[in-house]
Write an enzyme that holds these catalytic residues in place. Structure first.
Site, PDB file in Angstrom:
ATOM      1  N   GLU A   1      -1.011 -59.109  37.324  1.00 11.40           N
ATOM      2  CA  GLU A   1      -0.514 -57.884  37.946  1.00 11.40           C
ATOM      3  C   GLU A   1      -1.583 -56.838  38.217  1.00 11.40           C
ATOM      4  O   GLU A   1      -1.408 -55.952  39.060  1.00 11.40           O
ATOM      5  CB  GLU A   1       0.594 -57.286  37.051  1.00 11.40           C
TER       6      GLU A   1
ATOM      7  N   ALA B   1       1.533 -61.969  30.706  1.00  9.59           N
ATOM      8  CA  ALA B   1       1.283 -62.413  29.335  1.00  9.59           C
ATOM      9  C   ALA B   1       1.523 -63.902  29.125  1.00  9.59           C
ATOM     10  O   ALA B   1       1.463 -64.385  28.001  1.00  9.59           O
ATOM     11  CB  ALA B   1       2.173 -61.622  28.374  1.00  9.59           C
TER      12      ALA B   1
ATOM     13  N   GLY C   1       7.700 -65.505  42.072  1.00  5.50           N
ATOM     14  CA  GLY C   1       8.667 -64.850  41.194  1.00  5.50           C
ATOM     15  C   GLY C   1       8.492 -63.340  41.218  1.00  5.50           C
ATOM     16  O   GLY C   1       9.391 -62.611  41.571  1.00  5.50           O
TER      17      GLY C   1
ATOM     18  N   GLY D   1      -4.207 -60.666  30.510  1.00  2.00           N
ATOM     19  CA  GLY D   1      -3.474 -61.144  31.684  1.00  2.00           C
ATOM     20  C   GLY D   1      -4.156 -60.759  32.972  1.00  2.00           C
ATOM     21  O   GLY D   1      -4.894 -59.780  33.042  1.00  2.00           O
TER      22      GLY D   1
END
Lengths: 754, 352
Positions: free
Chosen positions: A718, A520, A250, A715
């Site tokens: 990224e 998140a 994604g 998280g």
């Protein structure tokens, strides 16, 4: 969960106690490697036909003619959808009701605002017929000169960058800080446009039944997709059923329903049959978002003692002519390095491009490569080791806000990463190291950072009389391992073994799990799962502790512990009762409860919340030919509690590889006149192959964070891109003595002038 | 993709008859042609599938010592043929440096020769391109041309030929066996590909219906086996087309270069054999000075066709390096990163 999805429930490793923390393999792994995992485009409902987009070859102007007769005459073509006959929508595709809503190209008129914009849809019995029908349209245009690139038009200051961030932020007086500095560095860095290249292109299979709509499409945000489609088509969200059990990647591109997906739904409406629409690889380069190019000016001042006196970070970027998304590249300077004066600012130009959107670490990635390069340049100018310089300017509190960090184990990341990499043996000056073949060797480092965000989510927990449990939350598995990590959290929340916990995810009829974005998802949906589990256990405990026939009678909620399918009286393990027995006595087949999650505003007001990391890179460069290869990467990351270290490492690896890509490989090349992208294919839009990443290590640095959320999760999706790109660029400098400020670094950058 | 006829002839003669019609194209593995068709760059009216033609997938040693490679021999099969790789190591190295493992398993020798350029404007049907649409112009000339030709280009076209394997084949005097309407003939591989001149649409010297049956390496080509390399610069370590590549082969006698072969890839519309460089090397000792002079000679006529002047200096350096590597001797085993500078001296090691 649809019946064909049979996830493994047997953990690959023996375990004791909690499921959280176990490095389990992906429960959908076997399905994926055997081809059993059904992706959106694998669905072929009865009567399905194919839709193919015709896209604009000009970047700006108007469509004046489409050869509809030729297209319709082609055997198998059922319909050609154009602005003239497109079924009506309940909402203007150009409406923007809130900042998180992005304008779509849904054939609302004949205007063209970027190359690759959908201008018609051909629907046919076969993919081949639809494809040829689209080619036969042979559009003609009224063409206006395209505005291309960072200098394509007059710059302006956007009202906000990212989602609602101010374009300009400052503390202290940067000019004074620079004026008083012993060492000043000013440098300009450029990053290119990058385009989404998930293995799975955007795809949709849409089928209408009256006003009910059934959709297979990859989504990073099922409930948001449902709401967007409901608004566009004027139907109730409950009438829309979206299945998205697996995404072939994604990276932000599937966070919003894109124009092509909505066009697939319109096509199904138009022909009254199920329609499949899959983007071709080159069609990814336009209507599904991209990472905008930037030109960033960094200004740093340093006192005689090596401490920063000023940090100025200015970023210029591009956006489309018709919507607002501005890569918040300079904001990365808010959090990393202590400085009494920090100023960040943004400007932008509107050019004839599809709207740039979220791409893995949007803002952080682009900003980080410039900031980390500038820090490296400054350390060298100050005669300091790059790690020592970073430690000297370590931010004990968040520099821009003055808030304490909820947790920050960056020092440990530096220490562990440096130790593992062997950083202490790095020669200070560049161009000092060669390998046995005479190749130049360089070592560089960068700091990684990404905010620890929380959105909103819901989950529903069920306990059954047969001793099993169900957890429902419409989470999204993009390949990151959500099927597995959430099942681990669910099992612990229900006090059950994973084998007795069914985890349902990936469809829109389940509780809203929020967005798989902003790194998140695990924290947000995980907390909803955690709360739902706690709520259903509380109901169960009420049944037991309030019943005189139970060995737990009178224990009270706080006095009960759920484990292995039983409730135990706290402090007295001899008194316990199984879930099944409790429910049977109560005459109940099952009980359920819901849980929600959201950011804690008090904690957010009090603390700065970020994950951190340190990345160390080795590159080798051929001294004559300039060919570059990243040969070794070590990253050390602290991101709070780790649910599954195998999956977390895999996220770090993926991010770090993207960092290599950012520094050395990836860029879209647009024709400066037409604005068309000339390398919209995987052969020539270069992302790293295995040979580009020979050695990769990700260290998980322990970090306990009592403030981010009850599970202590930050998280990991990224952060790996940040830090890495700069580390690689700095290693190229250290290998060659040549500072490259335009990315990706190309071998000719290392040749010229020699 | 347009509607087209598909025929699968049983013999070479039938194939030629079927492919002589206007708008016909031969289909072998399709690793290039099918992409071109999907992108509307090629719109053949008839595909003549030769992939099942008998007898074209053999690697044979002929009585005179030459090796004959059937047009349908797959890249991977040829590169991994132990005897072939030992005898023509630069050809094997070039094959393994191209594309990806999956593509090498499919792509054929004939298809390698017939690859079209990777010029982005050739692929972009909305751009002017004299190669794709004769007379339309050349948008590359004033566009994004960092990767384009520095030798043999014309104002009409600055595209390059992308093949790796053609480069050592040109260096080694490979001969192409062709059957056409008028029977069988052969030509040096060097003569197969055309420079653009005013007619860039015509990539090769083949006439309609002409079918490549085989590529032949003469017996003398084996004389370079001990000192032959292919070296390729690219923008990632694997699965990328060459920015510039070079095949260098030396026959050393008594510490002197008795004979040299040199060809460049990625610099022109054809694999670029440099006889001037070869002559500059003949009779010289294999040292850096000789290699530099050869490199100068090889690029003497080069000029930028746009923002690609760096390719000239890069090609000079690459030629010198390729010659030095060839002089150092063909590695015992093919490097794990074929043709990469990252396995230059380290032999087969993957992680340098």
């Amino acid at each position: 969960m649809s019946p064909e999805i049979r996830l493994s429930t047997t953990p690959a490793h023996a375990r004791h106690g909690s499921s959280i923390g176990q490095p389990l393999t992906r429960r959908d792994g076997a399905l994926k490697v055997t081809g059993g995992a059904r992706y959106a485009a694998d669905n072929h409902p009865e009567g399905m036909v194919h839709a193919v987009l015709a896209t604009s070859s000009i970047a700006r102007g108007r469509v004046t003619f489409l050869d509809l007769d030729a297209a319709k005459a082609h055997p198998g073509v059922l319909a050609v959808m154009t602005p003239a006959n497109r079924p009506p929508l309940a909402e203007d595709p150009d409406a923007k009701l809130h900042p998180f809503m992005f304008r779509l190209d849904l054939l609302q008129n004949d205007l063209v605002r970027y190359a690759g914009q959908p201008i018609a849809v051909v629907i046919a019995e076969t993919l081949e017929a639809a494809t040829e029908g689209a080619a036969l349209l042979a559009p003609r245009y009224e063409t206006l000169p395209a505005r291309v690139g960072l200098d394509g038009d007059t710059p302006f200051i956007p009202a906000a960058v990212g989602i609602g961030n101010p374009a300009e932020v400052r503390i202290g007086d940067v000019e004074a800080g620079l004026a008083g500095a012993a060492t000043r560095i000013e440098a300009v860095y450029e990053t290119p446009a990058q385009y989404h290249n998930a293995m799975e292109p955007h795809a949709i299979v849409a089928a209408w039944d009256g006003d009910a709509l059934s959709i297979d499409t990859p989504s990073q945000a099922l409930a948001m997709a449902q709401g967007r489609i409901a608004g566009l088509f004027g139907i109730a969200p409950d009438n829309i059923h979206i299945r998205s059990p697996f995404l072939g990647g994604g990276f932000g591109s599937k966070g919003f329903i894109t124009g092509p997906q909505a066009l697939g739904i319109l096509a199904a409406r138009m022909v009254g049959r199920p329609v499949k629409l899959v983007l071709r690889r080159e069609q990814m380069y336009g209507p599904v978002g991209h990472r905008a190019p930037t030109r960033q000016r960094l200004r740093l001042g340093v006192g005689r003692d090596g401490t920063l006196t000023a940090l100025g970070h200015h970023a210029k970027t591009t956006s489309s002519t018709y919507d607002d998304f501005f890569e918040p590249a300079a904001d990365v300077a808010h959090t990393l390095y202590a400085s009494p004066a920090i100023a960040t600012s943004h400007e932008a130009v509107r050019i004839d491009t599809g709207t740039p959107l979220f791409m893995r670490a949007p803002g952080e990635a682009t900003g980080s490569i410039a900031l980390e390069s500038a820090i490296d340049e400054t350390a060298w100018a100050c005669g300091m080791d790059p790690l020592a310089f970073r430690l000297k300017n370590y931010a004990e509190v968040e520099p821009i806000s003055g808030k304490p960090f909820s947790s920050k184990a960056l020092r440990e990341c530096y220490a562990q990463g440096a130790e593992r990499f062997g950083w202490s043996r790095r020669p200070f000056a560049p161009r000092q190291m060669r390998d046995e073949d005479g190749l130049l060797v360089g070592w560089g480092m960068g700091t990684a950072t990404f905010p620890a965000l929380m959105f909103q989510a819901e989950a529903r927990a069920v306990l059954k009389r047969d001793g099993t449990g169900v957890m429902e939350s419409g989470t999204h598995d993009m390949g990151q391992g959500a099927w597995t990590a959430f099942a681990q959290i669910a099992a612990d929340a229900l006090g059950l073994d994973m084998a007795r916990t069914e985890f349902r995810a990936g469809t829109s009829d389940l509780p809203d799990a929020g967005i798989a974005g902003g790194s998140a998802h695990t924290a947000t949906a995980g907390m909803a799962i955690h709360h739902a589990g706690a709520a259903v256990i509380a109901r169960l405990a009420d049944l037991a502790t309030g019943d005189a026939r139970s060995p737990l009678f009178g224990a009270g909620n706080a006095g009960v512990v759920a484990r292995d399918g039983r409730l135990f009286r706290r402090g007295d393990e001899s008194r316990s009762e199984s879930y099944g027995d409790i429910l049977a006595r109560a005459g109940l087949g099952e009980i359920d409860a819901r849980g929600t999650s959201a950011a804690d505003p008090d904690a957010q007001a009090s603390y700065a919340m970020h994950a951190h990391g340190a990345v160390f890179a080795e590159v080798k460069v051929d001294p004559d030919l300039g060919q570059i290869r990243a040969t070794r990467l070590v990253g050390a990351f602290a991101a709070g509690r780790v649910i599954n270290s195998r999956l977390v490492r895999s996220q770090y690896y993926g991010g770090m590889i993207w960092g290599v890509s950012f520094a050395l490989h990836e860029q879209a090349v647009a024709d400066p006149r037409s604005g068309r992208i000339l390398n919209a294919n995987l052969g020539e839009y270069h992302i790293p192959v295995n040979a580009d990443v020979p050695a990769l290590e990700a260290l998980i640095v322990e970090e306990h964070d009592p403030h981010v959320n009850a599970l202590g999760i930050k998280g990991v999706g990224e952060i790996g891109v940040t830090g890495t790109a700069g580390a690689v660029a700095n290693a190229v400098w250290h290998a060659t003595g040549r500072r490259c400020r335009r990315f990706p670094i190309r071998l000719d950058d290392l040749l010229t002038g020699r | 993709m347009n509607t087209f006829d598909y025929v699968r002839p049983a013999s070479v003669a039938d194939a030629i008859a079927a492919a002589t019609a206007p708008g016909a194209a031969y289909l072998a593995a399709g690793t290039n042609l099918l992409d071109l068709m999907k992108g509307d760059i090629a719109r053949p009216e008839r595909l003549v599938d030769i992939s099942r033609l008998p007898g074209l997938d053999r690697i044979e040693t002929l009585p005179d010592g030459a090796v004959r490679i059937g047009a349908l021999v797959r890249n991977a099969d040829l590169a991994h043929d132990a005897l072939f790789a030992k005898t023509y190591p630069a050809v094997a190295e070039a094959l393994l440096s191209g594309a990806s493992a999956q593509l090498r398993n499919a792509a054929t020798m004939g298809g390698n020769l017939m690859q079209r350029t990777r010029c982005g404007y050739f692929y972009d049907v909305a751009s002017a391109c004299n190669k794709r649409a004769p007379g339309s112009g050349c948008d590359a000339r004033a566009g994004e041309n960092r990767l384009h030709a520095v030798l043999g280009w014309s104002e009409a076209c600055i595209a390059t030929h992308p093949s790796d394997v053609c480069v050592p084949l040109a260096a080694l005097d490979a001969v192409v066996e062709i059957e056409g309407r008028d029977g069988r003939r052969e030509m040096p591989l060097e003569a197969l590909h055309r420079l653009p001149g005013d007619t860039p649409a015509q990539d090769t010297a083949l006439a309609p219906g002409d079918l490549i049956l085989a590529v032949r390496l003469p017996a003398e080509a084996a004389g370079f086996a001990a000192n032959a390399r292919y070296l390729k610069l690219r923008e990632r370590t694997s699965y990328a087309f060459a920015l510039v590549s070079a095949a260098a082969a030396l026959r050393l006698e008594g510490g002197v270069i008795a004979e040299a072969r040199l060809a460049l890839g990625g610099v022109a519309a054809k694999p670029w054999r440099s006889r001037a460089a070869e002559q500059a090397l003949a009779g010289r000792r294999p040292d850096d000075d000789a290699f530099r002079r050869a490199a100068q000679a090889a690029l003497a006529d080069a000029r930028p066709s746009g923002d690609n002047g760096f390719k000239i200096e890069l090609a000079r350096r690459l030629v010198a390096r390729a010659l030095a590597l060839a002089a150092a001797g063909t590695p015992e085993r093919l490097p794990a990163l074929p043709a990469s500078p990252f396995s230059s001296a380290a032999g087969a090691r993957h992680v340098a």
